[in-house]
Enzyme design. Structure first.
Site, PDB file in Angstrom:
ATOM      1  N   PRO A 150       0.815  -1.217   0.000  1.00 23.45           N
ATOM      2  CA  PRO A 150       0.000   0.000   0.000  1.00 23.45           C
ATOM      3  C   PRO A 150       0.846   1.263   0.000  1.00 23.45           C
ATOM      4  O   PRO A 150       0.446   2.290  -0.571  1.00 23.45           O
ATOM      5  CB  PRO A 150      -0.835  -0.107   1.287  1.00 23.45           C
ATOM      6  CG  PRO A 150      -0.280  -1.250   2.070  1.00 23.45           C
ATOM      7  CD  PRO A 150       0.649  -2.034   1.210  1.00 23.45           C
ATOM      8  N   GLY A 151       2.047   1.206   0.620  1.00 21.72           N
ATOM      9  CA  GLY A 151       2.939   2.377   0.642  1.00 21.72           C
ATOM     10  C   GLY A 151       3.378   2.740  -0.752  1.00 21.72           C
ATOM     11  O   GLY A 151       3.378   3.908  -1.146  1.00 21.72           O
ATOM     12  N   LYS A 152       3.741   1.709  -1.539  1.00 20.78           N
ATOM     13  CA  LYS A 152       4.187   1.954  -2.910  1.00 20.78           C
ATOM     14  C   LYS A 152       3.031   2.479  -3.762  1.00 20.78           C
ATOM     15  O   LYS A 152       3.171   3.440  -4.506  1.00 20.78           O
ATOM     16  CB  LYS A 152       4.687   0.649  -3.535  1.00 20.78           C
ATOM     17  CG  LYS A 152       6.080   0.233  -3.108  1.00 20.78           C
ATOM     18  CD  LYS A 152       6.465  -0.993  -3.935  1.00 20.78           C
ATOM     19  CE  LYS A 152       7.858  -1.487  -3.647  1.00 20.78           C
ATOM     20  NZ  LYS A 152       8.226  -2.610  -4.510  1.00 20.78           N
ATOM     21  N   ASP A 186      11.055  -2.526  -9.143  1.00 21.44           N
ATOM     22  CA  ASP A 186      11.986  -3.142  -8.222  1.00 21.44           C
ATOM     23  C   ASP A 186      12.781  -1.995  -7.632  1.00 21.44           C
ATOM     24  O   ASP A 186      13.197  -1.086  -8.365  1.00 21.44           O
ATOM     25  CB  ASP A 186      12.899  -4.149  -8.929  1.00 21.44           C
ATOM     26  CG  ASP A 186      13.548  -5.073  -7.912  1.00 21.44           C
ATOM     27  OD1 ASP A 186      12.809  -5.675  -7.098  1.00 21.44           O
ATOM     28  OD2 ASP A 186      14.785  -5.182  -7.900  1.00 21.44           O
ATOM     29  N   GLY A 239       9.656   0.510   5.074  1.00 20.52           N
ATOM     30  CA  GLY A 239      11.022   0.056   4.803  1.00 20.52           C
ATOM     31  C   GLY A 239      12.068   0.860   5.571  1.00 20.52           C
ATOM     32  O   GLY A 239      11.976   1.025   6.784  1.00 20.52           O
ATOM     33  N   ASP A 275      12.701   4.023   5.354  1.00 18.97           N
ATOM     34  CA  ASP A 275      12.417   5.464   5.428  1.00 18.97           C
ATOM     35  C   ASP A 275      12.876   6.111   6.738  1.00 18.97           C
ATOM     36  O   ASP A 275      13.449   7.199   6.707  1.00 18.97           O
ATOM     37  CB  ASP A 275      10.913   5.734   5.218  1.00 18.97           C
ATOM     38  CG  ASP A 275      10.537   5.769   3.746  1.00 18.97           C
ATOM     39  OD1 ASP A 275      11.440   5.947   2.903  1.00 18.97           O
ATOM     40  OD2 ASP A 275       9.341   5.613   3.435  1.00 18.97           O
ATOM     41  N   LYS A 317       7.343  13.332   0.307  1.00 18.01           N
ATOM     42  CA  LYS A 317       8.379  12.379  -0.112  1.00 18.01           C
ATOM     43  C   LYS A 317       8.323  12.148  -1.629  1.00 18.01           C
ATOM     44  O   LYS A 317       9.346  12.133  -2.304  1.00 18.01           O
ATOM     45  CB  LYS A 317       8.198  11.055   0.647  1.00 18.01           C
ATOM     46  CG  LYS A 317       9.195   9.988   0.238  1.00 18.01           C
ATOM     47  CD  LYS A 317       8.922   8.647   0.908  1.00 18.01           C
ATOM     48  CE  LYS A 317       9.662   7.516   0.210  1.00 18.01           C
ATOM     49  NZ  LYS A 317       9.243   6.192   0.654  1.00 18.01           N
ATOM     50  N   ARG A 362      10.925   6.580  -6.471  1.00 16.86           N
ATOM     51  CA  ARG A 362       9.700   6.000  -7.056  1.00 16.86           C
ATOM     52  C   ARG A 362       8.949   7.058  -7.862  1.00 16.86           C
ATOM     53  O   ARG A 362       8.476   6.802  -8.967  1.00 16.86           O
ATOM     54  CB  ARG A 362       8.823   5.445  -5.927  1.00 16.86           C
ATOM     55  CG  ARG A 362       7.705   4.546  -6.402  1.00 16.86           C
ATOM     56  CD  ARG A 362       7.181   3.676  -5.276  1.00 16.86           C
ATOM     57  NE  ARG A 362       8.194   2.735  -4.855  1.00 16.86           N
ATOM     58  CZ  ARG A 362       8.918   2.849  -3.743  1.00 16.86           C
ATOM     59  NH1 ARG A 362       8.704   3.844  -2.909  1.00 16.86           N
ATOM     60  NH2 ARG A 362       9.851   1.970  -3.457  1.00 16.86           N
TER      61      ARG A 362
END
Ligand code: IMP
Length: 201
Positions: free
Chosen positions: A10-12, A68, A150, A152, A172, A178
């Site tokens: 969900p973060g990505k 990735d 992760g 962060d 961010k 990303r």
């Protein structure tokens, strides 16, 4: 335009959607949890992203992207790199990975690090392109902040004067690896000229 994302993180997903700014609709590939996971046997972010995008594109009704990403730490020769998610073991938690990173770095003075993200775009088993983003920072001596995921809380980003764990995702994504990779993919889609595609690596 709808792009299917091969991630259930969900973060990505949140960062991808923020970076897309509504320009494209980003949907998680339905039923991703039931699909046997793609292999990730590459030694580069490009190879792994392409492997995942090609594999999952067979399950998507249109263009699908997979990413990735990971953390490269100078003093550790670029580790954890492509094994960032499983640095402390196959089912490692973020906390365990962060602990191990601090342990390995010890009192190292060179704490330079970068987050890297490569997005691969594919359609029905054909690779359309790969897109890379990177952001430089340094590893803090202790975790700070409850945002993100992760590494962060350990990633100190000098222009913000704090770790990525201490900023809202909205802030961010404006600088993140990303966000950069996603914007590169959107620029390519916008140009609409496939001949200008960065060669699929
Ligand atoms: P992937 O899912 O194979 O791309 O693994 C990415 C791993 O790298 C994550 O599980 C995190 O440990 C780390 N990582 C990648 N991007 C970020 C980020 O933006 N913040 C924190 N950790 C990240």
């Amino acid at each position: 335009m709808t792009l299917w994302g091969a991630t259930s993180n969900p973060g990505k997903l949140r960062e991808f959607r923020l970076a897309a700014h509504g320009e494209v609709e980003i949907l998680a590939l339905p039923g991703l949890e039931e699909i046997p996971p793609a292999e990730e046997t590459g030694t580069t972010f490009e190879a792994n992203a392409a492997q995942k995008a090609l594999y999952y594109s067979a399950y998507a009704p249109g263009m699908l992207f997979a990413d990735d990403s990971g953390l490269e730490v100078e003093a550790l020769g670029g580790a954890p790199g492509v094994i960032s998610a499983r640095f402390a073991g196959p089912a490692a938690t973020d906390e365990a990975n962060n602990r191990l990173l601090l342990e390995k770095l010890g009192a190292a003075t060179d704490r330079t690090a970068r987050f890297v993200c490569v997005i691969a775009l594919a359609e029905k088993g054909r690779l359309l392109g790969t897109f890379r983003g990177a952001v430089e920072g340094r590893i803090n001596d202790q975790p700070r902040g409850g945002h993100g995921f992760g590494y962060d809380p350990l990633f100190f980003y000098a222009p913000f004067g704090c770790t990525f764990g201490e900023v809202e995702p909205e802030r961010k994504f404006t600088v993140s690896h990303r966000g950069q990779a996603l914007r590169a993919m959107l620029a390519w889609l916008r140009a609409g000229d496939r001949r200008n595609c960065p060669p699929a690596r």
